[in-house]
Structures are given as structure tokens and as C-alpha cells.
Design a protein around this motif. Structure first.
Motif, PDB file in Angstrom:
ATOM      1  N   GLY A   1      47.094  74.421  22.237  1.00 54.57           N
ATOM      2  CA  GLY A   1      45.936  75.175  22.706  1.00 54.57           C
ATOM      3  C   GLY A   1      44.699  74.336  22.965  1.00 54.57           C
ATOM      4  O   GLY A   1      43.603  74.876  23.133  1.00 54.57           O
TER       5      GLY A   1
ATOM      6  N   LYS B   1      46.381  70.370  26.754  1.00 55.44           N
ATOM      7  CA  LYS B   1      47.342  69.368  27.270  1.00 55.44           C
ATOM      8  C   LYS B   1      47.895  69.782  28.626  1.00 55.44           C
ATOM      9  O   LYS B   1      47.916  69.004  29.572  1.00 55.44           O
ATOM     10  CB  LYS B   1      48.534  69.214  26.308  1.00 55.44           C
TER      11      LYS B   1
ATOM     12  N   THR C   1      46.729  71.965  30.710  1.00 54.14           N
ATOM     13  CA  THR C   1      45.643  72.007  31.697  1.00 54.14           C
ATOM     14  C   THR C   1      45.369  70.598  32.225  1.00 54.14           C
ATOM     15  O   THR C   1      45.288  70.382  33.446  1.00 54.14           O
ATOM     16  CB  THR C   1      44.368  72.572  31.022  1.00 54.14           C
TER      17      THR C   1
ATOM     18  N   ASN D   1      38.181  67.674  25.302  1.00 56.71           N
ATOM     19  CA  ASN D   1      38.272  68.839  26.189  1.00 56.71           C
ATOM     20  C   ASN D   1      37.525  70.049  25.638  1.00 56.71           C
ATOM     21  O   ASN D   1      37.403  70.223  24.428  1.00 56.71           O
ATOM     22  CB  ASN D   1      39.745  69.204  26.414  1.00 56.71           C
TER      23      ASN D   1
ATOM     24  N   SER E   1      34.842  75.449  30.354  1.00 54.38           N
ATOM     25  CA  SER E   1      34.620  75.910  31.718  1.00 54.38           C
ATOM     26  C   SER E   1      35.356  77.207  32.008  1.00 54.38           C
ATOM     27  O   SER E   1      36.573  77.315  31.798  1.00 54.38           O
ATOM     28  CB  SER E   1      35.105  74.800  32.681  1.00 54.38           C
TER      29      SER E   1
ATOM     30  N   THR F   1      43.806  78.509  35.177  1.00 50.00           N
ATOM     31  CA  THR F   1      45.078  78.631  34.439  1.00 50.00           C
ATOM     32  C   THR F   1      45.693  79.986  34.724  1.00 50.00           C
ATOM     33  O   THR F   1      46.892  80.103  34.991  1.00 50.00           O
ATOM     34  CB  THR F   1      44.835  78.520  32.914  1.00 50.00           C
TER      35      THR F   1
HETATM   36  N1  LIG Z   1      37.828  72.832  29.358  1.00 47.79           N
HETATM   37  C1  LIG Z   1      38.281  74.090  29.197  1.00 47.79           C
HETATM   38  N2  LIG Z   1      37.444  75.147  29.273  1.00 47.79           N
HETATM   39  C2  LIG Z   1      37.887  76.398  29.126  1.00 47.79           C
HETATM   40  N3  LIG Z   1      39.146  76.735  28.889  1.00 47.79           N
HETATM   41  C3  LIG Z   1      40.039  75.731  28.778  1.00 47.79           C
HETATM   42  C4  LIG Z   1      39.657  74.372  28.925  1.00 47.79           C
HETATM   43  N4  LIG Z   1      40.767  73.587  28.792  1.00 47.79           N
HETATM   44  C5  LIG Z   1      41.788  74.441  28.552  1.00 47.79           C
HETATM   45  N5  LIG Z   1      41.363  75.725  28.551  1.00 47.79           N
HETATM   46  C6  LIG Z   1      42.161  76.943  28.333  1.00 47.79           C
HETATM   47  O1  LIG Z   1      42.745  76.875  27.034  1.00 47.79           O
HETATM   48  C7  LIG Z   1      44.024  77.481  27.043  1.00 47.79           C
HETATM   49  C8  LIG Z   1      45.011  76.520  26.431  1.00 47.79           C
HETATM   50  O2  LIG Z   1      45.148  75.374  27.254  1.00 47.79           O
HETATM   51  P1  LIG Z   1      46.525  74.603  27.439  1.00 47.79           P
HETATM   52  O3  LIG Z   1      46.295  73.567  28.460  1.00 47.79           O
HETATM   53  O4  LIG Z   1      47.639  75.561  27.653  1.00 47.79           O
HETATM   54  O5  LIG Z   1      46.677  73.932  26.000  1.00 47.79           O
HETATM   55  P2  LIG Z   1      47.941  73.168  25.347  1.00 47.79           P
HETATM   56  O6  LIG Z   1      48.831  72.765  26.451  1.00 47.79           O
HETATM   57  O7  LIG Z   1      47.354  72.008  24.592  1.00 47.79           O
HETATM   58  O8  LIG Z   1      48.595  74.156  24.416  1.00 47.79           O
HETATM   59  C9  LIG Z   1      44.330  77.835  28.496  1.00 47.79           C
HETATM   60  O9  LIG Z   1      44.120  79.183  28.685  1.00 47.79           O
HETATM   61  C10 LIG Z   1      43.333  77.022  29.303  1.00 47.79           C
HETATM   62  O10 LIG Z   1      42.916  77.673  30.481  1.00 47.79           O
END
Ligand SMILES: Nc1ncnc2c1ncn2[C@@H]1O[C@H](COP(=O)(O)OP(=O)(O)O)[C@@H](O)[C@H]1O
Ligand SMILES: [Mg+2]
Length: 401
Positions: free
Chosen positions: A158, A161, A163, A322, A350, A357
Motif C-alpha cells: 500500500g 510500488k 503505482t 511516496n 496526489s 489508479t
Molecule cells: N503519491 C500518491 N498520492 C496519492 N495516492 C497514492 C500515491 N501513491 C499511491 N497512491 C495510492 O495508494 C494506493 C496503493 O498504491 P499501490 O501502488 O497499489 O501500492 P503497493 O503496490 O505498494 O501495494 C493506490 O490506490 C494508489 O492510487
């Protein structure tokens, strides 16, 4: 006819393997009882009446790890077609050491007979494939572009990664269209397909088993095309498929892809599983993704320590902070001080990123002017920017650590 040899001090384990081998392996089985163990493949082969048919060597309970690893390396060099299995608790350092010694699988000592049968079947199949393809034991760098392999990792879920990986991959595909591939190694719960709005026909599971494993053309046909010129290899549709994949499967896959593509970006599951370690072992770059909360920063500190202990030093390291939010109480300076490493890119919290996403359209697909888009482009430029010529008297700008 296939056969196997067991090296162990535990006769009850030999009987369990015997039961597991029924239907998987036929022919002669030879067991060692210790205390002196074979040191070279010929010590094992000498015990067999038809040594040329040896397919699998199981290094069972009671064999000291260092002796088991030495014997595995000797097999890898002298008899690469023989699959070596190790019976040990699969802790990250054991898995990594085993992988480096060319061991195909690490079997838990208490594994059930059915699980052992599955592994023996697979080992026999691998041995057969290796016999047919003399260079199958080769490593990365044997021709092809020998692309940059970028592993996106973090101890926690969460934190962004997926993203970061999907935005980086789309950004790099703009500089190297049809030569960039994104692999979803969050094998149980990967969501690259959703991040890119694609419906894959094939997954990592198809890529590591069957014909794609030995034929790169078949592997390429299993990749999903994205309109930006990016290719993706998505996670399997069901979580249990991950259990049937070994660290060695992942190593082989990455070697195949990096021989064909300029950029191989790997999204991973949280933490340091055997699959993630296998990917990191083949990576040229680590992108660490850290959120701006205390548990994330502490987790990252531990992960850096574990990697240092394992001797996993990347050629280049990129630390991404992030979802940075100045109201959260943890500043970039706090993170830098706690981690003891430079923070290379700061992506702000953001709404646009969160929305992207949910829409399945990475921000780097558009030329956005918001701060998150700019930060993501900065990250992409760390990999795509040409190396600046060294000017007289000027300092060379080094990207990464
Ligand atoms: N910089 C950011 N600002 C706002 N939301 C973010 C940001 N980076 C990631 N998110 C949100 O956080 C959630 C988890 O991100 P994700 O990339 O799936 O994490 P991981 O792969 O590490 O589990 C997603 O809904 C994504 O849109
Ligand atoms: Mg993810």
C-alpha cells in the motif's frame, strides 16, 4: 527411466521420498547415510549402476548447509542437467544461497508427500528440458541487449510500488517503445493488469512453465501489449499459482527478458520473499518505495539492513519517498536521517495519482503539469537520460547510489 539420489543422515526421510517418488520417478534410488558425504558429482554417480540416467539429487536433512551448497555448485558446473533439491527451512538467506548455488527448489523438511511428489515431477521435467537444450544452464548476458532490470520493492504494501512501477514502465516505454516490459511479481495479489487497464490472456505462470521457458518467441507471444508500446506480463489469475513457481523460475524468466528487452521493470509483493529476492539478485537497479509514516520508514530501515547482510548491493539504488504530505509530521530530512541514504525522488500525495489508479491510466501516459507527474518524470529520467559528457573541470553527475 528417471532416477534420483538422496544424500541424508535421516533414513525416515529416505522412505518418505521413496513414497513421494512413486509415479514420479522410476528406477534405482540410492541413499547416503553419512557421516561422510559425497563432495563431487562423481562420488554420487559412482554409486549408481546407470549413472548417465541421474535426474534429481535431493540433499536431505542432516547434510550441513555449506557441504550441500558446495555439492550443488559442483553439479551446476559439471552436470547442469541434474536438478538438485535442498531440504531445509526456506529462510530468505537459505533461499538466496541455494539459488546462487544453482539449486532448483528448497523443500521444507516437514513438507507433505504430495508436495514432494509435485517438486520431484517438476525436477524431472526440468532435467529433461536441460538435456534437450544444452545452453539452458546459461546465465544472463549470453547475447541480446542485456537490458536494465529495475526491481521496485518495499517492505510494506500500500505504499505505492505498483503505482511507481507502472508509471515508470509507461514513461520508459515512451523512450524505448516495444523494448520495455513490466513484470508483475506480486504473484498472489498483483494488480498491474488493473493499473494498465489490460485483460491479459497469459500470466507469469504461463511464462515460467511450458514452452515459453525454452523458447523466447513463445514467451514474447505471452506478453500483453499496452497502447503506449509497453509490454506487460501480469500476475496469475489465482493466488495459488504462486506456490508452483520457484525462485529459479523467476531467475530464468528475468534472464530471458533482459536478453530481449532494454528495460525490464519488476513490480513486487511486499517484503523479501524468495521470488522477490530472486528478482533482486538479477536486478541492475533497486527502486525502494517508502511512504512518509513511521512504520514504513522503520520497515525500510530493516529491509536495507537485511539486504546489506545478504550482500545484495545493487549497481544502482533509487530511494523514492511516496505520497509525501507535509502535514504528516515526517519530513524528507527525518526520512533521510533514519534511513541513512539519500532520498532521490519525492512524489507528493496526489489526488490525480489516486484517480489514475482507479481509471487504470498511469499519469506518465499524459503530459500532466501537476507535481506528482513531474516527480514521476524525474524518476523516469534517472533511467532514460543519456549519460552527460564529462565537461572539463565539471563534476560527473552520477545517477543513483
Ligand atoms: N503519491 C500518491 N498520492 C496519492 N495516492 C497514492 C500515491 N501513491 C499511491 N497512491 C495510492 O495508494 C494506493 C496503493 O498504491 P499501490 O501502488 O497499489 O501500492 P503497493 O503496490 O505498494 O501495494 C493506490 O490506490 C494508489 O492510487
Ligand atoms: Mg502492488
Amino acid at each position: 527411466m528417471s532416477r534420483y539420489a538422496v544424500v541424508t543422515t535421516d533414513s525416515s526421510y529416505t522412505s518418505r521420498l521413496g513414497a513421494a517418488a512413486i509415479g514420479a520417478l522410476e528406477g534405482e534410488v540410492h541413499a547416503w547415510s553419512g557421516p561422510s558425504f559425497p563432495e563431487q558429482p562423481q562420488d554420487v554417480l559412482a554409486q549408481l549402476t546407470q549413472p548417465v540416467l541421474l535426474d534429481v539429487v535431493v540433499l536431505g536433512p542432516g547434510v550441513p548447509l555449506d557441504q550441500a551448497l558446495k555439492l550443488a555448485v559442483a553439479f551446476e558446473v559439471q552436470r547442469p542437467e541434474v536438478a538438485v533439491l535442498l531440504v531445509a527451512q526456506p529462510t530468505p538467506d537459505v533461499v538466496l544461497a541455494a539459488m546462487r548455488a544453482g539449486i532448483r527448489d528448497v523443500l521444507e523438511p516437514e513438507a507433505e508427500t504430495a508436495a514432494i511428489t509435485v517438486l520431484l515431477h517438476r525436477a524431472v521435467r526440468n532435467a529433461a528440458i536441460r538435456r534437450r537444450t544444452p545452453d539452458a544452464g546459461g546465465h544472463a548476458g549470453t547475447g541480446g541487449p542485456n537490458g536494465r532490470v529495475i526491481a521496485v520493492v518495499s517492505p510494506k504494501g500500500g505504499v505505492g510500488k505498483t503505482t511507481v512501477a507502472s508509471n515508470l514502465a509507461v514513461g520508459l516505454a515512451a523512450t524505448a517503445p516495444h523494448s520495455t516490459v513490466l513484470v508483475d511479481l506480486d504473484l498472489q495479489f498483483g494488480d498491474i493488469a488493473s493499473a494498465l487497464s489490460i485483460s491479459p490472456e497469459h500470466s507469469v505462470a504461463d511464462a515460467v512453465h511450458g514452452p515459453a521457458r525454452r523458447d523466447t518467441m513463445v514467451l514474447k507471444s505471452f506478453l500483453s501489449a499496452h497502447p503506449t508500446g509497453l509490454y506487460a506480463l501480469c500476475a496469475p489469475p489465482t493466488p495459488d499459482a504462486a506456490e508452483r513457481m520457484t525462485a529459479e523460475d523467476i531467475t530464468h524468466l528475468i534472464e530471458q527478458l533482459s536478453g530481449q528487452y532494454r528495460y525490464v521493470i519488476i513490480d513486487t509483493a511486499p517484503g523479501l520473499s524468495g521470488h522477490t529476492l530472486a528478482a533482486m539478485d538479477r536486478a541492475s537497479d533497486f527502486v525502494f518505495v517508502c511512504a512518509t509514516d513511521v512504520p514504513s520508514v522503520r520497515g525500510m530501515r530493516k529491509e536495507l539492513d537485511v539486504l546489506a547482510e545478504l550482500g545484495m548491493i545493487p549497481v544502482k539504488r533509487h530511494m523514492v519517498l511516496n505520497a509525501a504530505d507535509p502535514r504528516g509530521g515526517v519530513s524528507v530530512d527525518d526520512v533521510r536521517t533514519t534511513l541513512g541514504v539519500h532520498v532521490d525522488v519525492v512524489i507528493p500525495s496526489s489526488r490525480a495519482l489516486r484517480l489514475s489508479t482507479n481509471q487504470g491510466i498511469p499519469l506518465t501516459q499524459r503530459q500532466g503539469r501537476d507535481r506528482a507527474s513531474k516527480a514521476l518524470r524525474t524518476l523516469v529520467a534517472r533511467f532514460s537520460a543519456p549519460v552527460a559528457p564529462v565537461r572539463k573541470g565539471g563534476a560527473r553527475h552520477r545517477v543513483g547510489a
